[in-house]
Every structure is written in structure tokens, then in C-alpha cells.
Design a protein around this motif. Structure first.
Motif, short mmCIF file in Angstrom:
data_model
loop_
_atom_site.label_atom_id
_atom_site.label_comp_id
_atom_site.label_asym_id
_atom_site.label_seq_id
_atom_site.Cartn_x
_atom_site.Cartn_y
_atom_site.Cartn_z
N GLY A 65 27.59 38.74 12.14
CA GLY A 65 27.68 40.15 12.49
C GLY A 65 28.72 40.34 13.58
O GLY A 65 29.51 39.43 13.87
N THR A 129 17.97 43.88 16.14
CA THR A 129 19.13 42.98 16.07
C THR A 129 18.96 41.84 17.07
O THR A 129 18.27 41.98 18.09
CB THR A 129 20.44 43.71 16.39
N ARG A 176 23.52 41.72 13.45
CA ARG A 176 22.66 41.58 12.27
C ARG A 176 21.23 41.98 12.61
O ARG A 176 20.66 41.52 13.59
CB ARG A 176 22.68 40.14 11.74
#
Length: 340
Positions: A65, A129, A176
Motif C-alpha cells: 500500500g 489500516t 492497506r
């Protein structure tokens, strides 16, 4: 945590750091010591715990990410000596021994690390996250007057390691979002009053399948069985034997590339703790502190490195789990310091 290539189970000084490509084998990076398998101790090719192709297809592969900038640390907080330096320090040859005074400091650092890890675990939920976990952990550590040890270690950009699913260890927190069914290892180390406390645990996110739960459970059992074997005069190789026996009994493989280490005033020092069967010499001594941190997988025990030079993932995408405690060797056993 220094990049070391160790032929024939012998420890050498680290070569210069070089980050690897996404398909590169995990053989050079900070946090890594690699060891070749001993002859006659190779793992079996098939394991009861190995994930089927159908299981692997259900779960999307882990992808990087967006990584946000490192978080600031107030100027009054004591920093480890490696902060601000480009390269990670070599693994120190010094065996870290403790007297009554330094044990008090070690216990304080380890107790804080344990509390931070326990708090981090409460944040593990679908849609959260890993970057959000990092921010919360960072705040708790600096609010306690400590420094997050991973931050700035050889260029590591975050305050905690978050390793999801097939990531064996040293995952970098990013954008992410955690998903229902994920497993995540959170690795917390704090530097408090000149001492490091180091611990990690694999947490379940939402509804996790039974196979993944079993991997996590057995990995923790391996660590605890190894700790129960430790006391003054015991051979270090007994740690690897205990872990390998229990993991093999349940059909899981033990990752050989990552090791435990001495910890105290120095983040990483000898003794090097191998988690697989080995014939390395050396005995535990009262007053020593070191980590035991086995990583188990459902499939391949080999790993590839992402382009970030840190994230180590299984070559076949199979799940990995890891647990870690810092322990103090006593005459009669081992005291787990990283407990709340």
C-alpha cells in the motif's frame, strides 16, 4: 537485525545492505540472519498443515500500500545510537549480561513493550489500516517517554512492524485495510531509559478459518515450549529442537532465515537463537537476556523480498505466523519479561 549471510551455520559480519527485488530470495536485509540447513535435517516436502491451491486462490495476494512519512519523536526522548545513520548496525558480538539494577531497567522496557502490544491487538479489526495501528502504537510509546526502536533502524520508516498473512516478518505499515479472515503479526520494540524490550504476537482479524487458527496456536506453543526448556547451563540448540519437534508434529514448517538474538542496551547482539534443529555450540548463562521468536508456515519455509528491502513473504503465498518474547535466564528457568 543486521544483514548477514551465514554459510554452514557460522555467523559472519554483515555485508553492505542491499534491498532486494520482489522476486529476490530473502538473503540480505536488515533484521535478517540466514542459515543453511544442516545435512540430514532438511524438512519434508509435504506437510499436513500445507494450504491447498483452492485455499490460496480464495485469498488475494498481499500487495504493498502507500507508506506515509515517518512520525516525529519529541526531542527530549532518548534515542538509540543507530538513529540518524543510514546503515543498520552489525549484530554485536557482546553477550548482554545483567545485574540487579539493569534487570530493573530491562523489566520496565519489556513491560512497556508488552502493554503496547496488548493495546495494538485491540486495534486489529476489518477495515483498520496497518498505518493507523502504527500511529496509535507510536503515540502510546512516546507518551510513555520511550522511543519506538524500529523507527530509523537501517532506514526502517515506521514505529512498528505489521506482517499480514503470507508476510513472515518486518512488514511496513501502510494504507492497506485489514480484511475479515486476515492474520497479522505485530512486532513491538521500545527503547526506554537505554534498554530495549522486544515482543510480537500474531492476531486474528474477524472470522478466521480453523486452519489459520491452528497455525497461530501451534506457533505460540512452539515459542512457549522453547522457553520452558531454558535455564542456566542449557544448550542453545535445545530451543531449535523443541520448536522443530512441535511444529513438525502438526505439519508446519519452521522458517530458518530469521533468528532470535540478545537484547538489552543493544538492540541485536549474540547469542544468535536458531529456531530450527541445529548443532551450534553454546550454553545459556544466568543473567542473559535474549529473544525467542519462531515463525511457522503452512507451506514453503523460503521467502522473497519486496522492493522495500524489508517485507519478507513466503515464496508460495502460504500463511505465516510468528510469536516473540524477551526472556531472562535464571538458575532454575527463564523469566518472560515481555508480559503485562
Amino acid at each position: 537485525m543486521a544483514a548477514v549471510k551465514v554459510p554452514s551455520m557460522e555467523l559472519h559480519r554483515p555485508p553492505p545492505f542491499r534491498s532486494g527485488g520482489r522476486g529476490r530470495s530473502c538473503f540480505q536485509k536488515p533484521f535478517l540472519v540466514q542459515a543453511k540447513r544442516l545435512q540430514g535435517l532438511e524438512k519434508a516436502n509435504t506437510r499436513q498443515g500445507k494450504q491447498s491451491p483452492e485455499q490460496l486462490k480464495k485469498r488475494a495476494p498481499l500487495t504493498p500500500g502507500t507508506v506515509s512519512p515517518p512520525l516525529p519523536v519529541p526531542g527530549h526522548i532518548l534515542r538509540p545510537p543507530y538513529v540518524g545513520k543510514k546503515d543498520a548496525p552489525e549484530i554485536a558480538s557482546e553477550i548482554q549480561m545483567h545485574d540487579k539494577e539493569s534487570i530493573v531497567h530491562m523489566k520496565a522496557a519489556c513491560e512497556l513493550a508488552a502493554r503496547v502490544l496488548e493495546y495494538a491487538g485491540t486495534l486489529v479489526k476489518p477495515s483498520v489500516t496497518t498505518d493507523e495501528i502504527d500511529k496509535s502504537v507510536h503515540k502510546m510509546i512516546i507518551d510513555a517517554g520511550a522511543y519506538p526502536s524500529p523507527l530509523g533502524y537501517g532506514g526502517f520508516p515506521k514505529s512498528v512492524c505489521t506482517s499480514v498473512n503470507e508476510c513472515i516478518c518486518h512488514g511496513i505499515p501502510d494504507s492497506r485495510k485489514l480484511q475479515d479472515g486476515d492474520i497479522i503479526n505485530i512486532d513491538v520494540t521500545v527503547y526506554l531509559n537505554g534498554y530495549h524490550g522486544d515482543t510480537s504476537k500474531t492476531f486474528l482479524c474477524g472470522e478466521v478459518d480453523e486452519g489459520s487458527k491452528r497455525l497461530v496456536k501451534v506457533t505460540e506453543e512452539c515459542m512457549l515450549r522453547a522457553i520452558s526448556a531454558c535455564k542456566h547451563g542449557t544448550s542453545f540448540k535445545k530451543i531449535g529442537r523443541r520448536i522443530s519437534e512441535h511444529a513438525g508434529r502438526h505439519g508446519f514448517g519452521v522458517v530458518e532465515q530469521f533468528v532470535g538474538h540478545g537484547v538489552g542496551r543493544i538492540f541485536h547482539s549474540e547469542p544468535i537463537i536458531y529456531h530450527q534443529r541445529n548443532n551450534m555450540p553454546g550454553q545459556m548463562v544466568e543473567g542473559q537476556t535474549f529473544t525467542i521468536e519462531p515463525a511457522l508456515t503452512m507451506g514453503s519455509i523460503e521467502c522473497n523480498m519486496w522492493d522495500d528491502g524489508w517485507t519478507a513473504v513466503t515464496t508460495d503465498g502460504s500463511l505465516a505466523a510468528q510469536f516473540e518474547h524477551t526472556i531472562l535466564i535464571t538458575k532454575t528457568g527463564a523469566e518472560i519479561l515481555t508480559k503485562c
